[in-house]
Design a protein around this motif. Structure first.
Motif, PDB file in Angstrom:
ATOM      1  N   LEU A 137       0.615  -1.520  -0.002  1.00 39.07           N
ATOM      2  CA  LEU A 137       0.080   0.122  -0.221  1.00 39.07           C
ATOM      3  C   LEU A 137       1.143   0.852   0.458  1.00 39.07           C
ATOM      4  O   LEU A 137       0.348   2.558  -0.400  1.00 39.07           O
ATOM      5  N   GLY A 138       2.456   0.597   0.584  1.00 39.99           N
ATOM      6  CA  GLY A 138       2.894   2.105   1.210  1.00 39.99           C
ATOM      7  C   GLY A 138       4.583   2.160   1.059  1.00 39.99           C
ATOM      8  O   GLY A 138       4.463   0.952   1.526  1.00 39.99           O
ATOM      9  N   LEU A 139       5.528   2.579   0.597  1.00 39.55           N
ATOM     10  CA  LEU A 139       6.660   2.603   0.978  1.00 39.55           C
ATOM     11  C   LEU A 139       6.714   3.906   1.390  1.00 39.55           C
ATOM     12  O   LEU A 139       6.948   4.710   0.846  1.00 39.55           O
ATOM     13  N   THR A 187     -15.717   1.805  -0.243  1.00 40.78           N
ATOM     14  CA  THR A 187     -15.964   3.242  -0.417  1.00 40.78           C
ATOM     15  C   THR A 187     -14.775   4.833  -0.013  1.00 40.78           C
ATOM     16  O   THR A 187     -13.429   4.000  -0.216  1.00 40.78           O
ATOM     17  N   ARG A 188     -14.944   5.690  -1.074  1.00 37.03           N
ATOM     18  CA  ARG A 188     -14.036   7.042  -1.303  1.00 37.03           C
ATOM     19  C   ARG A 188     -13.389   6.943   0.046  1.00 37.03           C
ATOM     20  O   ARG A 188     -12.202   6.947   0.982  1.00 37.03           O
ATOM     21  N   GLU A 189     -14.092   6.300   1.518  1.00 38.31           N
ATOM     22  CA  GLU A 189     -14.401   7.091   2.517  1.00 38.31           C
ATOM     23  C   GLU A 189     -13.156   5.579   3.167  1.00 38.31           C
ATOM     24  O   GLU A 189     -11.766   6.215   4.496  1.00 38.31           O
ATOM     25  N   ASP A 190     -13.710   4.779   2.704  1.00 45.49           N
ATOM     26  CA  ASP A 190     -11.694   3.921   2.992  1.00 45.49           C
ATOM     27  C   ASP A 190     -10.927   4.253   2.070  1.00 45.49           C
ATOM     28  O   ASP A 190      -9.575   3.645   3.415  1.00 45.49           O
ATOM     29  N   VAL A 191     -10.774   4.902   1.731  1.00 47.16           N
ATOM     30  CA  VAL A 191      -9.408   5.028   0.928  1.00 47.16           C
ATOM     31  C   VAL A 191      -8.697   6.299   1.307  1.00 47.16           C
ATOM     32  O   VAL A 191      -8.050   6.332   1.783  1.00 47.16           O
ATOM     33  N   VAL A 192      -9.512   7.197   1.794  1.00 44.49           N
ATOM     34  CA  VAL A 192      -8.706   8.121   2.753  1.00 44.49           C
ATOM     35  C   VAL A 192      -8.477   7.820   3.766  1.00 44.49           C
ATOM     36  O   VAL A 192      -6.962   8.040   4.843  1.00 44.49           O
ATOM     37  N   ALA A 193      -9.582   7.070   5.244  1.00 47.46           N
ATOM     38  CA  ALA A 193      -9.205   6.155   6.072  1.00 47.46           C
ATOM     39  C   ALA A 193      -7.774   5.074   6.169  1.00 47.46           C
ATOM     40  O   ALA A 193      -7.020   5.257   6.917  1.00 47.46           O
ATOM     41  N   GLU A 194      -8.216   4.206   5.413  1.00 47.13           N
ATOM     42  CA  GLU A 194      -6.910   3.126   4.539  1.00 47.13           C
ATOM     43  C   GLU A 194      -5.097   4.356   4.486  1.00 47.13           C
ATOM     44  O   GLU A 194      -4.501   4.182   4.614  1.00 47.13           O
ATOM     45  N   THR A 195      -5.505   5.394   3.383  1.00 44.01           N
ATOM     46  CA  THR A 195      -4.148   6.500   3.088  1.00 44.01           C
ATOM     47  C   THR A 195      -3.311   7.169   4.427  1.00 44.01           C
ATOM     48  O   THR A 195      -2.673   6.669   4.879  1.00 44.01           O
ATOM     49  N   GLU A 196      -4.665   7.657   5.292  1.00 42.18           N
ATOM     50  CA  GLU A 196      -4.501   8.171   6.277  1.00 42.18           C
ATOM     51  C   GLU A 196      -3.473   6.825   6.883  1.00 42.18           C
ATOM     52  O   GLU A 196      -2.375   7.054   7.735  1.00 42.18           O
ATOM     53  N   VAL A 197      -3.534   5.383   6.986  1.00 40.57           N
ATOM     54  CA  VAL A 197      -2.933   4.712   8.136  1.00 40.57           C
ATOM     55  C   VAL A 197      -1.420   4.129   7.453  1.00 40.57           C
ATOM     56  O   VAL A 197      -1.275   4.127   7.961  1.00 40.57           O
ATOM     57  N   THR A 198      -1.918   4.228   6.124  1.00 41.52           N
ATOM     58  CA  THR A 198      -0.850   3.900   6.031  1.00 41.52           C
ATOM     59  C   THR A 198       0.972   4.637   5.719  1.00 41.52           C
ATOM     60  O   THR A 198       1.305   4.647   6.092  1.00 41.52           O
ATOM     61  N   VAL A 199       0.293   6.110   5.271  1.00 44.97           N
ATOM     62  CA  VAL A 199       1.268   7.039   6.294  1.00 44.97           C
ATOM     63  C   VAL A 199       1.169   7.371   7.666  1.00 44.97           C
ATOM     64  O   VAL A 199       2.826   7.872   7.373  1.00 44.97           O
ATOM     65  N   VAL A 200       0.864   7.518   7.939  1.00 43.90           N
ATOM     66  CA  VAL A 200       0.537   7.213   9.615  1.00 43.90           C
ATOM     67  C   VAL A 200       1.928   6.798  10.367  1.00 43.90           C
ATOM     68  O   VAL A 200       2.078   6.932  11.165  1.00 43.90           O
ATOM     69  N   HIS A 201       1.147   5.305   9.852  1.00 46.88           N
ATOM     70  CA  HIS A 201       2.540   3.929  10.043  1.00 46.88           C
ATOM     71  C   HIS A 201       3.808   4.420   9.454  1.00 46.88           C
ATOM     72  O   HIS A 201       4.111   4.040  10.684  1.00 46.88           O
ATOM     73  N   ASP A 202       3.896   4.776   8.317  1.00 50.36           N
ATOM     74  CA  ASP A 202       5.411   5.817   7.487  1.00 50.36           C
ATOM     75  C   ASP A 202       6.220   6.746   8.772  1.00 50.36           C
ATOM     76  O   ASP A 202       6.655   6.393   9.093  1.00 50.36           O
ATOM     77  N   ILE A 203       5.055   7.775   9.237  1.00 46.89           N
ATOM     78  CA  ILE A 203       5.934   8.751  10.157  1.00 46.89           C
ATOM     79  C   ILE A 203       6.788   8.575  10.948  1.00 46.89           C
ATOM     80  O   ILE A 203       8.159   8.845  10.983  1.00 46.89           O
ATOM     81  N   PRO A 204       5.989   7.695  12.330  1.00 46.14           N
ATOM     82  CA  PRO A 204       7.149   7.804  13.200  1.00 46.14           C
ATOM     83  C   PRO A 204       8.142   6.876  13.088  1.00 46.14           C
ATOM     84  O   PRO A 204       9.375   7.076  13.789  1.00 46.14           O
ATOM     85  N   THR A 205       8.766   5.589  12.859  1.00 50.57           N
ATOM     86  CA  THR A 205       9.245   5.030  12.406  1.00 50.57           C
ATOM     87  C   THR A 205      10.172   5.052  11.464  1.00 50.57           C
ATOM     88  O   THR A 205      11.284   4.651  10.809  1.00 50.57           O
ATOM     89  N   HIS A 206       8.823   5.302   9.960  1.00 51.26           N
ATOM     90  CA  HIS A 206       9.524   5.722   8.748  1.00 51.26           C
ATOM     91  C   HIS A 206      10.400   4.083   8.447  1.00 51.26           C
ATOM     92  O   HIS A 206      11.475   3.594   7.837  1.00 51.26           O
ATOM     93  N   THR A 207       9.758   3.199   8.699  1.00 50.72           N
ATOM     94  CA  THR A 207       8.913   1.661   7.932  1.00 50.72           C
ATOM     95  C   THR A 207       9.330   1.978   6.407  1.00 50.72           C
ATOM     96  O   THR A 207       9.283   2.890   6.253  1.00 50.72           O
ATOM     97  N   THR A 208      10.116   0.728   5.665  1.00 49.12           N
ATOM     98  CA  THR A 208      10.198   0.616   4.766  1.00 49.12           C
ATOM     99  C   THR A 208       9.178   0.441   3.535  1.00 49.12           C
ATOM    100  O   THR A 208       8.739   1.045   2.512  1.00 49.12           O
ATOM    101  N   ARG A 209       7.773  -0.388   4.669  1.00 48.16           N
ATOM    102  CA  ARG A 209       7.314  -1.278   3.891  1.00 48.16           C
ATOM    103  C   ARG A 209       5.747  -1.164   4.553  1.00 48.16           C
ATOM    104  O   ARG A 209       5.359  -1.606   5.509  1.00 48.16           O
ATOM    105  N   VAL A 210       4.445  -0.764   3.462  1.00 49.19           N
ATOM    106  CA  VAL A 210       3.681  -0.876   4.243  1.00 49.19           C
ATOM    107  C   VAL A 210       2.313  -2.079   3.332  1.00 49.19           C
ATOM    108  O   VAL A 210       1.922  -1.518   2.110  1.00 49.19           O
ATOM    109  N   GLY A 211       2.030  -2.421   4.307  1.00 43.69           N
ATOM    110  CA  GLY A 211       1.066  -3.307   3.301  1.00 43.69           C
ATOM    111  C   GLY A 211       0.361  -4.668   3.978  1.00 43.69           C
ATOM    112  O   GLY A 211       0.213  -5.294   4.026  1.00 43.69           O
TER     113      GLY A 211
END
Length: 107
Positions: free
Chosen positions: A47-49, A83-107
């Protein structure tokens, strides 16, 4: 699978970024967010990198460098959302997952 144009998806990514709490967005120093259609072929459900130097590894030398990069992948996100709201929520989770630790892969 939810269908939408790349422009619509990018608007939802921007909406997701706006929903991230300020205490977390402050940690996104020198980080840019991009949208790509599909992840690398070897990880089709990604989902995110995050690409760059994790906050925990940044020292005094970390100045004048190009921004780190969070890429959100449109294809797998749309395939898992209804839904569009699912996209917003999932994207928020994906980006937030990367912020504190800056891991390399999400998904």
């Amino acid at each position: 699978m939810l269908e939408m144009t790349r422009e619509e998806f990018e608007e939802l990514v921007a909406e997701a970024l706006d929903r991230i709490p300020p205490e977390l967005t402050r940690l996104m120093d020198n980080v840019a967010v991009f949208v790509e259609d599909e992840p690398p072929a070897d990880d089709p459900e990604l989902l995110g990198l995050y690409e760059g130097t994790p906050l925990t590894d940044r020292g005094e030398w970390y100045a004048g460098v190009l921004p780190d990069r969070i890429t959100v992948f449109r294809g797998p996100t749309l395939r898992m959302c209804d839904t569009r709201e699912d996209v917003v929520a999932e994207t928020e989770v994906t980006v937030v997952h990367d912020i504190p630790t800056h891991t390399t892969r999400v998904g």
